[in-house]
Design an enzyme around this catalytic site. Structure first.
Site, PDB file in Angstrom:
ATOM      1  CG  HIS A   1      29.282  83.318  44.850  1.00 22.42           C
ATOM      2  ND1 HIS A   1      30.146  83.018  45.886  1.00 22.42           N
ATOM      3  CD2 HIS A   1      28.465  82.233  44.719  1.00 22.42           C
ATOM      4  CE1 HIS A   1      29.858  81.804  46.363  1.00 22.42           C
ATOM      5  NE2 HIS A   1      28.843  81.311  45.677  1.00 22.42           N
TER       6      HIS A   1
ATOM      7  CG  ASP B   1      25.191  79.565  49.793  1.00 21.94           C
ATOM      8  OD1 ASP B   1      24.133  79.567  49.142  1.00 21.94           O
ATOM      9  OD2 ASP B   1      26.244  79.036  49.375  1.00 21.94           O
TER      10      ASP B   1
ATOM     11  CG  HIS C   1      29.074  77.613  47.452  1.00 20.87           C
ATOM     12  ND1 HIS C   1      27.767  77.228  47.256  1.00 20.87           N
ATOM     13  CD2 HIS C   1      29.852  76.697  46.837  1.00 20.87           C
ATOM     14  CE1 HIS C   1      27.750  76.104  46.524  1.00 20.87           C
ATOM     15  NE2 HIS C   1      29.005  75.761  46.259  1.00 20.87           N
TER      16      HIS C   1
ATOM     17  CG  ASP D   1      24.322  76.036  48.777  1.00 18.69           C
ATOM     18  OD1 ASP D   1      24.253  76.501  49.931  1.00 18.69           O
ATOM     19  OD2 ASP D   1      24.805  76.681  47.820  1.00 18.69           O
TER      20      ASP D   1
HETATM   21 ZN   LIG Z   1      25.973  78.266  47.572  1.00 12.34          ZN
END
Ligand SMILES: [Zn+2]
Length: 310
Positions: free
Chosen positions: A124, A161, A163, A245
């Site tokens: 991120h 991931d 996200h 995740d």
């Molecule tokens: Zn994540």
């Protein structure tokens, strides 16, 4: 051979009580890897990443700002999710250094593949913005190391991931030598990752997945979008942003991947690596916040990497 890079200093990045991105994540992974199946795994200390490696992706003012914000004691919030403690900079440098060492080992032929099990995660972190628990863009730094230091022409980063890897996308947006592919739940933090986001050279592939979807939808996304694009790009190295995740029990998202799905996505990516780049893969830990799913997911991922390197 498969190499595993981590460091005890990654335990010293302290987040507030109850924060999902916590030191126990690495303890859960260490516990999973204490199984005799991993007795042969070559585990090494991740070196400290040097400034020059961080500066491949972030401007000097950003590094200065992070270094200057590290508190002498206690914690400092960079945003609502992202925290610095006294040990955070060293921990984050271990992640960078682990990625650089992993790239060097794989490209020198010392290892077929490598996994970097450090925290905080990286995908991120944008050029000038720490966010989403992340300080430095480890996966993009690994790609730049391979391109700029080792002189490769094409590197792919694949991010599974849950996200979207907005940071990796930002760092590689106008890098025509780097393909970036991401599967992620949408809608979900950080809100980016629509299929229409293609990069300055059309080299970015975003495949959003619906909340509640599981392994079948994941495999369709890889078979129809990610794997064909990867084969067409024919990278000389594949970097994986390995977040765990998307697991069904993860508290931060609603995908329904089982441990076997992490095996399957890893096999698929290693299969393309075998076809196009002699199996060369560098994988780096991103998210994964249910400790038991995280341990099982990393073990499944590493088991495939080790099988591929035999
Ligand atoms: Zn994540």
């Amino acid at each position: 051979m498969t190499l595993y890079f981590s460091h005890d200093e990654c335990l010293s990045h302290l987040t507030p009580y109850g924060h999902p991105e916590r030191s126990d994540r690495l303890r859960a992974i260490a516990w999973a890897l204490s199984d005799e199946a991993f007795a042969d795994l070559d585990q090494r200390d991740a070196p400290l990443g040097e400034d020059a490696e961080i500066l491949r992706c972030h401007p000097p003012a950003y590094l200065d700002r992070i270094a200057g914000a590290v508190p002498v004691s206690g914690r400092r919030q960079l945003d609502a999710d992202t925290t610095l403690s006294q040990g955070s900079l060293k921990a984050a440098r271990r992640g960078v250094g682990g990625c650089v060492a992993a790239v060097d080992a794989v490209l020198s032929g010392e290892a077929v593949n490598a996994f970097v099990g450090c925290r905080p995660p990286g995908h991120h972190a944008e050029r000038k913005t720490a966010m989403g628990f992340c300080l430095f863009g480890n996966a993009a730094i690994a790609a730049k190391r391979a391109l700029d230091h080792h002189g490769l022409d094409r590197v792919a980063v694949v991010d599974f991931d849950v996200h979207h890897g907005n940071g990796t996308q930002d760092l590689l947006w106008d890098e025509r030598r780097a393909m970036f592919a991401s599967t992620h739940q949408m809608p979900l933090y950080p809100g980016t990752g629509a299929a229409s986001e293609r990069g300055a050279h059309g080299q970015i592939v975003n495949v959003p997945l619906a909340p509640g979807s599981g392994g079948a939808e994941m495999r369709a996304a890889y078979d129809e979008h990610v794997l064909p694009a990867l084969r067409a790009f024919a990278p000389e190295l594949i970097v994986i942003s390995a977040g765990f995740d998307a697991a069904a029990d993860d508290p931060l998202a609603e995908l329904q991947w089982e441990t076997a799905d992490f095996t399957s996505v890893t096999r698929a990516l290693c299969g393309v690596a075998r076809e196009v780049c002699e199996g060369r893969v560098v994988s780096t830990l991103e998210g994964g916040y249910d400790l038991s799913s995280l341990g099982a997911g990393v073990a499944a991922h590493l088991a495939v990497l080790m099988e591929e390197a035999r």
